[in-house]
Enzyme design. Structure first.
Site, PDB file in Angstrom:
ATOM      1  N   ASN A   1       0.838  -1.203   0.000  1.00  0.00           N
ATOM      2  CA  ASN A   1       0.000   0.000   0.000  1.00  0.00           C
ATOM      3  C   ASN A   1       0.875   1.257   0.000  1.00  0.00           C
ATOM      4  OD1 ASN A   1      -2.301  -1.833   0.765  1.00  0.00           O
ATOM      5  ND2 ASN A   1      -1.148  -1.890   2.683  1.00  0.00           N
TER       6      ASN A   1
ATOM      7  N   GLU B   1       8.696  -4.700  -0.969  1.00  0.00           N
ATOM      8  CA  GLU B   1       7.561  -3.778  -0.854  1.00  0.00           C
ATOM      9  C   GLU B   1       7.962  -2.344  -1.185  1.00  0.00           C
ATOM     10  OE1 GLU B   1       4.862  -5.303  -0.738  1.00  0.00           O
ATOM     11  OE2 GLU B   1       5.782  -7.207  -0.171  1.00  0.00           O
TER      12      GLU B   1
END
Length: 924
Positions: A304, A337
């Protein structure tokens, strides 16, 4: 342009709403495609979320600014499990006394869509505001807006609420255009009580006290992004922060009792963020990035934008318990990530068929970044083990798929999150990087990222950027022509090499473990090699089915696919293979450790497939008597373990004993030389753990007895004495396997008391090694019910139990009995659920088990077309064929090599072969 209606219409679900007209039951939904229409796009979402922890529900309000591109009567967007309370639509700009448009609401459960149909046509070129209020339950799964729990040291259970939207679960938290190309700006508001703290993608703008005593957190507007990247977490976590050189605030969030385990993540996060900013030549665009340890989490982590969520084992590093291997894992996951903040977030694939552009790049870049930050961790070796070899294994099945594959449902999209997208994607990028060279590769990806920032791209955009970079460097290369052969067709090539004097003849064919027609498969292969005369690497782009290369000198041998940079296997002509085998036995240092590993892996796979006799593979393995490096030994042990499993499940005890003798004869010296400590580099520690884990299975070696003594000494001190960190898991397993109720109960208590997620996983794996059927069932039930053991760790128990025939049957029955609960928790098509099934069924070796698995998934569930079902069935067929073709020749070679074991072992003597002994130890 509207998609055509299907011939059979889905019945529309009735939506109850007090403010608008509702669809009549049975009325046709106005849109038939899983993909949303292109008549309307979102520009800005204003989302307010209020989680109610007491009732475990949440309420939501969303205002979406819409731009109409084509005249339409319908606003169709995604929604799942949301109870719409009110919806209204206003044209913009607003006029005095302007009335809201009357809406009729309908829902397509199958396509996870809602339609707001207006009595007035929405006009192209105009903008509108859609207001929707709704309620929903906090999810009990690991997707959408879901509840999670953790226990404090004093036994108190705390609750939090977190999001996980990739790939298609933002629609479970708010109605939205839940497709990656429909990017928009998001403004998030969270309503919470004073005991909790809210975070989202962007920094908090302000907190407003409410009359009801609650607080309203308003966050800054986001950058333009896809809906699956939206995130918010409401918890009582503590945090620790620092700043990068450019001033980006980097924070780590975790339960307060685990904050001591966050320091390494904070350090690594800042360093890796700065590395990527330099590597991509694009500054990270947000003012902050949060790394959050979520106690209930299905995946490893989720990228995210600005708020990365992690499974605890992927973020927390306990200096007292964690190992270098844990540090490597945490580093890799953080790097993966953070790479996504550019590949995936800044530039996003247009549709999920090109998921590999996100995941393949992030997987490859995690190793690039890790090697930069922690070169001593030997990230290249880890890449080969966890990515390259893993991808070769998966892609050798006929049920594999092209990297780029059309997907038309949520289940199909979830199935794309697999080894092919991640590991094969990373492997072919590594191959391309090696082919193009560093300056061309980095120049191309920098240009690609800059050109498509805040937008969407498909793989051809990347190939164009890399081709342009090559041309600018004076190189003529058609990247698309090369890479389409790797992304648009499944599988990979076997390059057969024949050495004839000064001529090297090459031919290519598809490599599969189960027989398949070779028609139509052709790759452009970056073929590399060196020879017995020179270590200089020669490169050749192989484009045809058959080619030849002229050599300047006579050579004794060649080693192809240098350091496994190419995604293919190599088959040498028999004379050359035998010369290579002799070279390995006499002076294996002529080859790098990765080349020695690939020789072992390719040779045993070729024997498994039938291209080569197993006698040649076993003869080559004799060189391991002099091997000291982890990587080649690791590959050899992996092949031996797979063979032992097949023979165990087919009850071939004699061959098992002979195989164990072969392993012992090659590795006994190294096993006995190992020290019971944590000294050495990561590869040395990995080798020690591997060898001692093997050694504990031999009665005549002292490893098991020593591990048992260490366990009881640790137990008597109530777990307060120090065990070697790298050997804790193995010591626990021996203690449980050789112990009884007292040992198991003690270790379970330590599991409950531990605040280290890494330690918990090791303990849980050990608890699963119990001989008690009752305890095995208790573990499975406890994990499924999320009581004492977290449901996220259900797979750990399954994988441990699936290893032995008896326990495998127990866990297979359990999975069948609780299938509906597992699907509700993990979702059909999810990689987690797929791994659970495959870890069990891949061990089966009989037609009877094949039919049993086939029947379970085909009737009445009708899941036969799901990838994990097809893979399970093919793996069983491969096992059956493998035993039929190879059992006799393997047994024959081992019998000749270890005659004494064959003649003295009770499982190999015909008169005693039918007797069942409890232990399977080699008597040496």
């Amino acid at each position: 342009m509207l998609a055509s209606f299907s011939k059979t219409f889905e019945e529309v679900r009735y939506i109850n709403t007090s403010a608008n007209h509702s669809a009549t039951p049975g009325e046709v939904f106005p849109w038939s495609s899983y993909r949303l229409p292109d008549s309307i796009i979102p520009e800005h979402y204003y989302i307010t979320i209020h989680p109610d922890f007491q009732n475990r529900t949440f309420t939501g309000r969303v205002k979406i600014l819409l731009a109409v591109l084509k005249d339409t009567d319908h606003v169709v967007l995604n929604s799942k499990n949301l109870q719409v309370r009110e919806a209204l639509l206003l044209p913009l700009p607003e006029h005095h006394n302007q009335k809201q448009l009357s809406l009729r609401l309908q829902e397509s459960v199958q396509n996870e869509q809602v339609a707001f149909t207006s009595s007035t046509t929405l006009q192209a070129g105009r903008k509108y505001e859609l207001f929707v209020s709704y309620t929903a339950a906090l999810s009990s799964s690991f997707s959408g807006f879901y509840k999670a729990f953790y226990r404090t040291r004093n036994g108190t259970t705390r609750m939090l609420a977190a999001t996980h939207f990739e790939a298609t679960s933002a629609r479970k938290a708010f109605p939205c255009f839940d497709e990656p190309s429909m990017k928009a700006v998001f403004s998030i508001t969270i309503i919470r009580d004073q005991q909790h703290y809210a975070i989202s993608n962007m920094p908090k703008r302000t907190t407003v006290p409410r009359a009801d005593g609650l607080l309203e957190d308003h966050f800054l507007h986001s950058v333009k992004m896809s809906s699956y990247l939206v995130a918010f977490v409401v918890s009582d976590f503590a945090s620790k922060s620092t700043a990068s050189k450019r001033g980006t605030k980097v924070s780590v969030f975790a339960p307060s009792e685990q904050m001591v385990q966050t320091q390494y993540a904070l350090h690594a996060g800042v360093k890796i963020l700065q590395f990527f900013e330099e590597y991509f030549q694009i500054p990270y665009p947000l003012p902050k990035i949060d790394l959050v340890a979520i106690p209930d989490f299905e995946a490893g982590a989720m990228e995210n934008w600005g708020l990365i969520t992690f499974r605890e084992t992927s973020l927390l590093y306990d200096p007292k318990i964690s190992t270098l291997r844990n540090k490597l894992w945490v580093t890799e996951v953080i790097a993966h990530e953070l790479a996504h903040q550019w590949f995936g977030n800044l530039v996003t694939m247009e549709w999920w068929n090109d998921l590999w552009l996100n995941e393949g790049f992030a997987t490859y870049m995690e190793f690039v970044a890790t090697n930069h930050l922690e070169p001593s961790l030997c990230a290249e070796d880890q890449l080969l083990i966890t990515t390259f070899y893993r991808a070769l294994e998966k892609d050798s099945f006929r049920t594999s798929h092209p990297i780029s594959l059309p997907v038309r449902s949520s289940a199909q999209i979830r199935e794309m999150f697999d080894v092919v997208s991640y590991c094969k994607g990373a492997s072919i990028l590594r191959m391309l990087h090696n082919l193009l060279t560093e300056p061309i590769f980095t120049g191309g990806i920098r240009a690609y990222l800059k050109e498509h920032s805040y937008g969407n791209a498909h793989q051809d955009h990347l190939w164009q950027a890399l081709t342009k970079s090559a041309v600018e460097a004076g190189e003529s290369v058609n990247v698309k022509a090369i890479m389409d052969t790797w992304t648009m067709q499944k599988g990979y090539p076997l390059v057969s090499v024949t050495l004839q004097g000064r001529k090297l003849k090459l031919s290519q064919s598809i490599f599969t473990l189960y027989p398949q027609s070779d028609t139509g498969f052709l790759w452009q292969i970056p073929f590399t090699f060196y020879t017995s005369n020179s270590t200089v690497v020669i490169s050749h782009l192989m484009k045809s089915k058959e080619e030849s290369i002229d050599l300047p000198h006579d050579v004794a041998w060649i080693k192809a696919n240098v350091n496994s940079t190419g995604f293919y296997r190599v088959s040498y002509d028999l004379p050359t293979l035998r010369v290579i085998s002799r070279q390995l036995r006499e002076q294996h240092s002529a080859f790098s450790r990765s080349d020695r590993a690939s020789l072992i892996d390719d040779t045993f796979h070729l024997a498994s497939q039938g291209t080569l006799k197993y006698s040649e593979a076993f003869s080559l393995s004799l060189s391991l008597g002099k091997e000291k490096e982890y990587l080649p030994i690791r590959m050899f042990v992996a092949h031996m373990t797979r063979m032992l499993s097949k023979f165990a499940f087919s009850r071939e005890r004699c061959v098992m004993q002979l195989l164990k003798k072969h392993i012992l004869s090659l590795l006994r010296g190294l096993m006995q030389a190992q020290r019971w400590d944590d000294s050495g580099t990561l590869p040395q520690q990995n080798l020690r753990t591997l060898l001692l884990s093997i050694a504990k299975g031999y009665r005549r070696l002292p490893a098991a007895q020593h591990a048992e003594r260490l366990f009881h000494h640790w137990m008597e001190a109530d777990g307060k004495t120090q065990l070697p960190r790298t050997l804790r898991g193995m010591v626990f397993q021996v203690g449980i396997k050789k112990g009884g109720d007292r040992e198991w109960t003690f270790l379970l208590r330590k599991y409950i008391e531990s605040t280290s997620s890494t330690d918990k996983v090791q303990i849980l794996a050990a608890l699963s090694r119990t001989r008690s059927t009752r305890k095995k069932k208790w573990l499975l039930n406890a994990a499924l019910q999320n009581q004492v053991i977290k449901t996220q760790d259900f797979g750990t128990i399954v994988r441990q139990l699936a290893r032995s025939p008896k326990s495998n049957q127990l866990v297979w029955k359990f999975v069948q009995r609780h299938w509906s609960k597992l699907v509700k928790k993990f979702s059909l098509g999810s990689s987690y659920l797929s791994r659970i099934v495959v870890s069990i069924t891949s061990k089966y070796t009989t037609r009877k088990k094949y039919e049993e698995v086939k029947k379970f998934f085909r009737s009445p569930k009708n899941l036969r077309n799901l990838a994990f079902v097809r893979q399970s069935l093919e793996m069983i067929k491969v096992n059956i064929l493998w035993l039929k073709k190879n059992k006799k020749q393997i047994k024959s070679w081992l019998r000749e090599e270890y005659t004494e074991t064959y003649t003295t072992n009770r499982h190999c003597r015909p008169a005693l072969a039918l007797k069942r002994g409890r232990a399977l130890y080699v008597k040496t």
